[in-house]
Design a protein around this motif. Structure first.
Motif, PDB file in Angstrom:
ATOM      1  N   TYR A   1       0.871  -1.151  -0.257  1.00 43.03           N
ATOM      2  CA  TYR A   1      -0.027   0.091   0.000  1.00 43.03           C
ATOM      3  C   TYR A   1       0.762   1.289   0.107  1.00 43.03           C
ATOM      4  O   TYR A   1       1.753   1.355   0.966  1.00 43.03           O
ATOM      5  CB  TYR A   1      -0.988  -0.047   1.218  1.00 43.03           C
TER       6      TYR A   1
ATOM      7  N   TYR B   1       0.724   4.991   0.506  1.00 40.36           N
ATOM      8  CA  TYR B   1      -0.281   6.186   0.621  1.00 40.36           C
ATOM      9  C   TYR B   1       0.774   7.443   0.715  1.00 40.36           C
ATOM     10  O   TYR B   1      -0.099   8.435   0.805  1.00 40.36           O
ATOM     11  CB  TYR B   1      -0.967   5.807   1.897  1.00 40.36           C
TER      12      TYR B   1
ATOM     13  N   GLU C   1      -1.318  -1.335  -4.243  1.00 40.92           N
ATOM     14  CA  GLU C   1      -2.245  -0.054  -4.297  1.00 40.92           C
ATOM     15  C   GLU C   1      -1.626   1.125  -4.066  1.00 40.92           C
ATOM     16  O   GLU C   1      -0.761   1.519  -3.219  1.00 40.92           O
ATOM     17  CB  GLU C   1      -3.361  -0.455  -3.211  1.00 40.92           C
TER      18      GLU C   1
ATOM     19  N   ASP D   1      -2.582   5.089  -3.596  1.00 35.56           N
ATOM     20  CA  ASP D   1      -3.508   5.980  -3.216  1.00 35.56           C
ATOM     21  C   ASP D   1      -2.781   7.286  -2.629  1.00 35.56           C
ATOM     22  O   ASP D   1      -2.853   7.596  -1.498  1.00 35.56           O
ATOM     23  CB  ASP D   1      -4.493   5.355  -1.987  1.00 35.56           C
ATOM     24  N   SER D   2      -2.243   8.044  -3.664  1.00 37.31           N
ATOM     25  CA  SER D   2      -1.655   9.191  -3.183  1.00 37.31           C
ATOM     26  C   SER D   2      -1.416  10.223  -4.375  1.00 37.31           C
ATOM     27  O   SER D   2      -1.262   9.779  -5.491  1.00 37.31           O
ATOM     28  CB  SER D   2      -0.082   8.666  -2.832  1.00 37.31           C
TER      29      SER D   2
ATOM     30  N   LYS E   1      -3.675  -1.531  -8.163  1.00 37.22           N
ATOM     31  CA  LYS E   1      -4.938  -0.774  -7.981  1.00 37.22           C
ATOM     32  C   LYS E   1      -4.470   0.574  -7.600  1.00 37.22           C
ATOM     33  O   LYS E   1      -3.788   1.242  -7.096  1.00 37.22           O
ATOM     34  CB  LYS E   1      -5.440  -1.447  -6.519  1.00 37.22           C
TER      35      LYS E   1
ATOM     36  N   THR F   1      -6.221   4.361  -6.898  1.00 37.15           N
ATOM     37  CA  THR F   1      -7.443   5.146  -6.390  1.00 37.15           C
ATOM     38  C   THR F   1      -7.304   6.599  -6.436  1.00 37.15           C
ATOM     39  O   THR F   1      -8.250   7.364  -5.958  1.00 37.15           O
ATOM     40  CB  THR F   1      -8.014   4.609  -4.897  1.00 37.15           C
ATOM     41  N   SER F   2      -6.357   7.002  -7.144  1.00 38.85           N
ATOM     42  CA  SER F   2      -5.776   8.649  -7.130  1.00 38.85           C
ATOM     43  C   SER F   2      -5.679   8.877  -8.335  1.00 38.85           C
ATOM     44  O   SER F   2      -4.854   7.866  -9.042  1.00 38.85           O
ATOM     45  CB  SER F   2      -5.137   8.961  -6.179  1.00 38.85           C
TER      46      SER F   2
ATOM     47  N   SER G   1      -9.712   5.433 -10.595  1.00 40.27           N
ATOM     48  CA  SER G   1      -9.724   6.910 -10.796  1.00 40.27           C
ATOM     49  C   SER G   1      -9.339   7.223 -12.297  1.00 40.27           C
ATOM     50  O   SER G   1      -9.839   6.713 -12.923  1.00 40.27           O
ATOM     51  CB  SER G   1      -8.274   7.268  -9.976  1.00 40.27           C
TER      52      SER G   1
END
Length: 375
Positions: A227, A229, A249, A251-252, A270, A272-273, A290
């Motif tokens: 992950y 972040y 993943e 997410d950043s 994955k 997400t940003s 995203s």
């Protein structure tokens, strides 16, 4: 004649002492050895509060002394203690003249100061394995702590958990990397040429929190769950995020993707940003939730897209589609603005997925698309 009374008494004492184990060698006891620092030589007994050089049975404390910081001579030996705590402001140097492979073993290593691995060699790498036969151990780098590989090259291999909230780095320009085998939590900085993640447990989690910074040109996860972040900077030519297994993943928004991103069969990325990547090689699963831009090249070799996001291939690019075993798109929008050559195999779209072509789309007569598309 009878045995004199004195001899009889001495004999009884010997028998009793033998039965009670009075002359047996005592088992090794755990001691706390605190560094005094009269000199810099680790191997000098008078430098230690316990009166002897620490062994694998001892707990070691390195305080910030007024005298000398310790230097451990690792020319022909490994570093092994029960536990070690390097206090803030203190430094332990583990030195090997000719580099080589060495072991660092401590069930708990708390690094609030500096742990330095040093080799003056100009031709031999210096590599260190942390807790290779102790996977339940832990290495913690505190907020003011650091682990520093001061050699021309080598690997720091962590076979137990690493939690970095300080700084893990190497000599400028060196060919050094890190291997992570067991999950951990990170809020600090990694300044290393490459990180390999080879999870011994597929459920292991490698968490790089929002406060973390990965300055890593080459990141190669193979198993586990990664992950990201915090910050991730892989700028430069011939850099890569090569996902050979597991799930990564991102997410950043503080991300500079590498020259190429490769998702191998069975692996998942994955997102997400919103991010921008230069080259995407897809053979596994790209789960985009995203908005992702691919600025140079899409090479779709297998697997497929999933998630409700959008992936846009910018103009000026030539991309290739030939997904082995057939490609899939689930709830994803793929916009093609450059030249796209779909040379073999089929694509199946589902759950509102669509391909939007705003460029030149060259498809051979043997390829088919099911589920709908937008041109």
């Amino acid at each position: 004649r009878g045995i004199p009374a004195g001899i009889r008494l001495f004999t009884v004492v010997i028998v009793l002492m033998s039965l009670l184990g009075g002359w047996a060698k005592p088992a090794s006891a755990v001691e706390t050895c605190t560094w005094i620092g009269t000199t810099a030589i680790w191997e000098t007994s008078s430098n230690w509060s316990c009166g002897h050089v620490p062994t694998i049975d001892d707990v070691v404390i390195i305080p910030d002394v007024l005298g000398f910081d310790p230097v451990f001579n690792a020319n022909s030996v490994n570093f092994r203690v029960a536990e070690i705590n390097i206090n803030s402001g203190a430094k332990l140097t583990i030195s090997s003249d000719d580099g080589g492979e060495r072991e660092f073993k401590a069930s708990i290593a708390q690094i609030e100061g500096s742990l330095r691995f040093y080799s003056p060699s100009t031709f031999s790498y210096f590599s260190v394995s942390f807790n290779e036969d102790l996977p339940t151990g832990v290495v913690n780098i505190g907020l003011n702590g650091e682990i520093y590989m001061d050699s021309i090259g080598g690997y720091m291999r962590f076979y137990s958990s690493l939690n970095n909230y300080g700084l893990l780095h190497h000599r400028t320009g060196a060919d050094c990397g890190v291997l992570l085998k067991v999950g951990g939590n990170h809020g600090g900085i990694f300044n290393v040429k490459n990180i390999m993640i080879q999870a011994t447990n597929p459920d292991s989690e490698f968490v790089f929190a929002a406060s973390s910074q990965l300055n890593v040109p080459d990141l190669n996860p193979d198993g586990g769950k990664v992950y990201i972040y915090g910050g991730y900077n892989a700028a430069g030519e011939l850099t890569g995020l090569i996902i050979d297994g597991g799930v990564v993943e991102i997410d950043s928004v503080n991300v500079i993707m590498p020259y190429q991103t490769v998702i191998a069969p069975g692996a998942t990325l994955k997102v997400t940003s919103p991010i921008s990547m230069r080259r995407l090689g897809l053979a596994g699963t790209f789960n985009n939730l995203s908005a992702v831009e691919v600025t140079t090249l899409l090479n779709w070799q297998g697997g497929g897209f999933t998630g409700g996001g959008t992936t846009t291939i910018l103009t000026g690019n030539t991309s290739s589609i030939y997904p082995a075993g057939g490609g899939t798109m689930d709830a994803q929008t793929l916009t093609l603005n450059g030249i796209t050559n779909w040379t073999s195999n089929n694509i199946a779209l589902s759950n509102g997925a669509e391909i939007i072509n705003n460029g030149t789309f060259n498809a051979t007569a043997t390829t088919t698309m099911t589920g709908g598309s937008t041109e």
